[in-house]
Design an enzyme around this catalytic site. Structure first.
Site, PDB file in Angstrom:
ATOM      1  N   HIS A   1      49.887  86.055  25.733  1.00 30.37           N
ATOM      2  CA  HIS A   1      50.271  84.644  25.681  1.00 30.37           C
ATOM      3  C   HIS A   1      51.162  84.341  24.474  1.00 30.37           C
ATOM      4  CE1 HIS A   1      47.144  84.789  28.614  1.00 30.37           C
ATOM      5  NE2 HIS A   1      46.248  85.089  27.704  1.00 30.37           N
ATOM      6  N   CYS A   2      52.020  85.286  24.139  1.00 31.91           N
ATOM      7  CA  CYS A   2      52.994  85.129  23.042  1.00 31.91           C
ATOM      8  C   CYS A   2      52.337  85.011  21.679  1.00 31.91           C
ATOM      9  CB  CYS A   2      53.921  83.932  23.267  1.00 31.91           C
ATOM     10  SG  CYS A   2      55.045  84.174  24.627  1.00 31.91           S
TER      11      CYS A   2
END
Lengths: 398, 133
Positions: free
Chosen positions: A352-353
């Protein structure tokens, strides 16, 4: 609630990836189509009726956003392409000129790439130190940990209001108060916060805020950079061009327009901004407090249903937002996502970055459910039923 | 995908061969697909131009892990030239061309089109290693 407003929800799809982007209500889609169909003129540049209408609606959008976040001045709202651009402008247009070698910026390990990489680049270019506020046992940020992390070199604290994996709500007001007592700027990444709860930048006393329209039922390609006027006045435009200059004759004689236009070079995403105005009206009508309340009810229900399932490890059991991250024992998160996709359930798998979060949590990848007000208990039931059968997951994931 | 093919795939996913084994002084190459979160390291031991040993570690989906396990089993002992031929054949198979593939690699012939990229994951790494040789 309000499911009938969303064309996609008429299809047989369960959408649980709202932290990545949200669904769009018909009223917003129609508004943008109306612009493209009936008055597709440029803003700020025409002496004819169509252009006047565009101008008016574009500036009304600014006023709506200013009121939505409780900014003192309308010109404190700059339209950008999204949170990422806003954060890059804050770092490169303001802090790059202000910070001195040896100064320190405090982040956390759970920040999104957009709130890390611009600082990393500045750190490399100007010898700025990067420090991290430690997370507690629940991966939360506490005021005590902020106090302990601050040194006499700390000049900026740049953190998310709500993080996109853990979903914790940070004590922003307390942090800002303490930071300002020590002459430290506070930058708030509001990408996951502004869509889900009411925010008052004046009350929180934050110096800069960044957020995106597309995560709050608005169009992609539109975001907001908010800054206190006295700071925005010193934010050097990172992009120069049409619309933002007053006059120019030679390299030594360039005169720029006032805020906010100075920071909005080139033709803007007019359809997006006008669509975003409709979005704000729509959210105001539902009420941000109602949205937050509904998400928490849904989250509590989901946690209650997932907890008894032995093969599921929830990373963030306690959290005050609609984000739930978990893993199924022994199964790679992406395989779980593929499995759910077979039943038209959209979830996100991965890091998720938040790539440096693994240093704190010890887990690199997870499945993430991110809820919004239009999700339902029935959708959660369908999800939980599919997740509760381990053999079925193993059998059907490929 | 047939039930038999699925069984082979799951066998290699749940109990992959040559995963997390010692690899002192082996050559390391990383394999990752841009479109997803799969991330595998291959560790290779050459004996002149023979792939004497290959082991791997990392995180990836079932298809990628199984494909890695099967690829490694099939490549150990092969010369560089034989390995290149094997890799070419695997690529051709995924493009629906007829070709001969040894032991178990043919199960990927029938995976969904969108997942073929997962099966290619270990091949990204091994190609890098062969190019360097």
């Amino acid at each position: 609630m309000n499911r009938e407003d969303f064309p996609l929800l008429k299809q047989d799809i369960i959408y649980f990836d709202n932290s990545a982007t949200s669904l769009k209500p018909k009223i917003v889609i129609d508004k943008m189509t109306d612009y493209y169909t009936n008055y597709p003129a440029n803003a700020h540049r025409g002496d004819y009726d169509l252009s006047y209408k565009v101008d008016k609606e574009y500036e009304e959008a600014r006023e709506l956003v200013a009121n939505f976040i409780h900014a003192k001045n309308i010109e404190e709202v700059i339209f950008t392409s999204g949170t990422t651009e806003s954060l890059n402008m804050i770092v490169d247009g303001f802090f790059k000129n202000l910070l001195e070698p040896g100064d320190e910026v405090l982040l956390t390990t759970s920040e999104h790439a957009s709130n890390i990489l611009p600082w990393f680049r500045l750190s490399n270019k100007k010898d700025i130190k990067i420090g991290y506020i430690p997370l507690d046992n629940h991966y939360y940020v506490t005021l005590d940990n902020v106090k302990n992390a601050i040194t006499n070199k700390t000049k900026v604290i740049s953190i998310a209001g709500i993080t996109n994996v853990i979903g914790d709500i940070r004590p922003i007001k307390e942090i800002t108060k303490y930071a300002h007592e020590h002459n430290i700027f506070v930058v708030l990444d509001g990408a996951q916060m502004v869509p889900h709860m009411s925010i008052d930048v004046t009350n929180l006393d934050i110096d800069f805020l960044a957020f995106s329209a597309h995560k709050m039922c608005g169009p992609t390609g539109v975001g907001v950079l908010y800054g206190k006027k006295e700071f925005l006045e010193h934010l050097e435009p990172t992009i120069l061009g049409g619309g933002m200059n007053e006059s120019f004759d030679n390299p030594n004689e360039i005169y720029l327009k006032d805020l906010p236009t100075r920071l909005e070079a080139g033709t803007r995403n007019i359809a997006g901004v006008i669509g975003f105005a409709k979005t704000i009206e729509y959210l105001n009508q539902i009420g941000m407090d109602n949205i937050h309340k509904k998400e928490l009810e849904l989250r509590n229900y989901l946690i209650e249903k997932l907890l008894p399932i032995k093969h599921i490890d929830i990373i963030n059991i306690e959290s005050d937002s609609g984000i739930v991250s978990f893993n199924v024992n022994g199964i790679f998160s992406q395989d779980v996502a593929y499995y759910l996709n077979k039943y038209n359930i959209c979830v996100r798998a991965g890091n998720h970055c938040a790539k440096i979060l693994k240093s704190s949590v010890g887990i690199e990848n997870s499945v993430r459910i991110s809820l919004y007000f239009y999700n339902t208990y029935e959708e959660i039931d369908a999800l939980v039923e599919l997740l509760s059968d381990y053999d079925k997951i193993v059998k059907e994931m490929i | 995908m047939t039930e038999k093919e699925r069984e082979i795939l799951m066998k290699h996913y749940l109990n992959p061969k040559n995963r997390n084994m010692p690899h002192d002084n082996y050559e390391k190459v990383n394999s990752r697909n841009e479109s997803c979160i799969d991330n595998i390291n291959l560790y290779i031991k050459w004996n002149k131009d023979i792939l004497e040993d290959i082991v791997f570690d990392g995180e990836a989906c079932a298809i990628s892990i199984a494909s890695t396990s099967i690829m490694i089993e099939n490549l150990i002992g092969k010369t560089k030239k034989e390995a290149e031929e094997y890799i070419n054949n695997f690529t051709k198979m995924l493009q629906n061309e007829d070709c001969f593939l040894p032991k178990e690699a043919e199960i990927f012939k029938n995976i969904p089109e969108a997942r073929k990229i997962c099966a290619t994951l270990p091949y990204i790494g091994i190609k890098k290693a062969i190019l360097k040789k």
